[in-house]
Design a protein around this motif. Structure first.
Motif, mmCIF file in Angstrom:
data_model
loop_
_atom_site.group_PDB
_atom_site.id
_atom_site.type_symbol
_atom_site.label_atom_id
_atom_site.label_comp_id
_atom_site.label_asym_id
_atom_site.label_seq_id
_atom_site.Cartn_x
_atom_site.Cartn_y
_atom_site.Cartn_z
ATOM 1 N N MET A 110 0.841 -1.206 0.000
ATOM 2 C CA MET A 110 0.000 0.000 0.000
ATOM 3 C C MET A 110 0.874 1.254 0.000
ATOM 4 N N LEU A 111 0.562 2.151 -0.922
ATOM 5 C CA LEU A 111 1.309 3.415 -0.967
ATOM 6 C C LEU A 111 0.827 4.330 0.134
ATOM 7 N N PRO A 112 1.741 5.013 0.762
ATOM 8 C CA PRO A 112 1.272 5.973 1.737
ATOM 9 C C PRO A 112 0.374 6.998 1.039
ATOM 10 N N PRO A 113 -0.642 7.486 1.738
ATOM 11 C CA PRO A 113 -1.601 8.401 1.085
ATOM 12 C C PRO A 113 -0.918 9.632 0.485
ATOM 13 N N PHE A 114 0.200 10.064 1.105
ATOM 14 C CA PHE A 114 0.880 11.250 0.576
ATOM 15 C C PHE A 114 1.421 11.005 -0.842
ATOM 16 N N CYS A 115 2.018 9.809 -0.987
ATOM 17 C CA CYS A 115 2.585 9.463 -2.307
ATOM 18 C C CYS A 115 1.480 9.383 -3.345
#
Ligand code: ADP
Length: 403
Positions: free
Chosen positions: A1-6
């Motif tokens: 899962m990509l961090p939401p910021f990325c």
């Protein structure tokens, strides 16, 4: 899962790319649609106006320069096209860069010879010398016979910073000049000869008298010979003066001339001579007028009538007729004299030419009468026709152009 910021960053980047693409399309779209031929007629956003104004100005400048260039090209083509001198430009290897119409005609070639070696167009020794001199940086000139004429050909090197960059060839037609020069030489030789003959006879007779070698009874005969030869000299000198005045080609004023009136005048002047030979002289035809130089017309009629009397037979006749031809006014002098043999008919207008030297001398001819007629006729723009039959007579027509 990509961090939401990325994930947000990626979405923002994609959105930025899509937006940038759309915006650049909106900016470049009108630029691509610009009609560069008429930059000021485009409807574009204001920021582009200064650029379009500059493009329009440059556009105008270029088209003005092009017009000027075309005008100069046309001028150059007109000048070189009407030049009677032939002009050829060669490169530093002697290959043709440009050849102009007169030179094409002269060397019997066409514009297709551009790019060829000049020596392939003319291989004469003279051309070889001209080219080798010019390519070595020396200006030279040669005489060349081309197409039945005589030409002076000049070859000059085209120099730039001391190096030969090409050759300029110019040809001048000198046919007429050479012919005139030849004629002048022949004329001088003939004049000297013609003057010398009577002078020698005068000197011979005078010497005999001076040394007391002539019997008193023969003195009259010797004096008569001296007078006769002196008269011949005077006549010869008169004819030479008349011819040289014609040669000078001085512009004389034209006037209205009645041809019959001139003929009457001539008949009157020759009446004594005609009576001596028992030759009748008459004038007939229409009372026609021409615009011309009176002295020249008189010269023509006088010489023709004088010959018609001189080369006539005892009891013969001479008739001067004036008539109208197609666009011409014709003066014809016909005689019933000895006639001119066919082989001499083409030569009687040459200076000092006489069919029968001894007969001509007897009759006091100088061999210049008909050349004076020809010269004067040419000056009047007239044409000459000669018809003659030995033993029957001669008719010489002078056809004056109708003004
Ligand atoms: P010339 O002074 O000897 O008469 P011209 O030049 O007038 O010289 O004429 C050249 C020659 O042409 C004459 O010598 C003569 O032989 C010939 N000729 C000229 N006119 C006539 C003519 N009407 N009839 C016969 N022969 C003529």
């Amino acid at each position: 899962m990509l961090p939401p910021f990325c994930a947000m960053l990626i979405v923002a980047a994609v959105l930025a790319i899509i937006l940038a693409g759309r915006m650049s399309k909106r900016i470049v779209g009108p630029l691509n649609d610009i009609d560069l031929d008429c930059p000021l007629e485009n409807e574009v956003y204001e920021e582009l106006s200064p650029l379009l104004t500059r493009i329009e100005r440059q556009h105008r400048q270029i088209s003005e320069q092009l017009d000027e260039l075309r005008r100069r090209q046309d001028e150059f083509a007109t000048v070189t096209g009407s030049m009677s001198e032939g002009l050829i430009l060669l490169n530093d290897k002697g290959f043709i860069l440009s050849i102009y119409p007169a030179a094409m005609r002269l060397f019997g070639t066409n514009a297709g010879c551009a790019g060829c070696d000049m020596l392939a167009v003319n291989r004469s020794l003279e051309m070889q010398r001209l080219l080798s001199d010019a390519l070595a940086g020396k200006r030279s000139e040669e005489a060349l016979s081309l197409g039945g004429g005589e030409f002076q050909v000049n070859a000059s090197p085209v120099l730039s910073k001391g190096e030969v960059r090409g050759v300029c060839i110019l040809t001048f037609d000198v046919t007429e000049k050479q012919r005139a020069e030849q004629q002048r030489r022949e004329f001088s030789a003939n004049v000297s000869h013609e003057l010398k003959t009577p002078l020698q006879s005068i000197m011979g007779s005078a010497e005999l008298i001076e040394n007391g070698l002539v019997q008193p009874a023969d003195l009259g005969r010797f004096a008569g010979r001296i007078r006769q030869e002196s008269a011949r000299l005077v006549m010869l000198i008169d004819d030479i003066i008349r011819l040289s005045r014609l040669d000078e080609g001085e512009e004389l004023p034209k006037e209205d001339i009645g041809l019959k009136a001139v003929a009457d005048e001539v008949v009157c002047a020759l009446s004594e001579e005609a009576a001596k030979k028992n030759v009748s002289l008459t004038v007939g035809g229409e009372d026609l007028h021409i615009m011309g130089v009176r002295r020249l017309v008189y010269e023509i009629v006088y010489n023709l009538c004088e010959n018609a009397v001189k080369y006539n037979v005892d009891g013969g006749s001479v008739r001067v007729g004036v008539s109208q031809g197609d666009n011409e006014t014709i003066l014809a002098v016909s005689d019933t004299g000895i006639g001119i043999p066919p082989e001499a008919q083409g030569r009687v207008f040459e200076r000092f030419y006489r069919v029968d030297k001894s007969h001509s001398k007897e009759t006091g001819g100088t061999g210049l009468g008909l050349s004076i007629v020809k010269h004067a006729a040419v000056s009047c723009g007239a044409r000459i026709e000669l018809q003659s039959k030995v033993g029957e007579g001669t008719t010489i027509k002078i056809c004056f152009p109708r003004e």
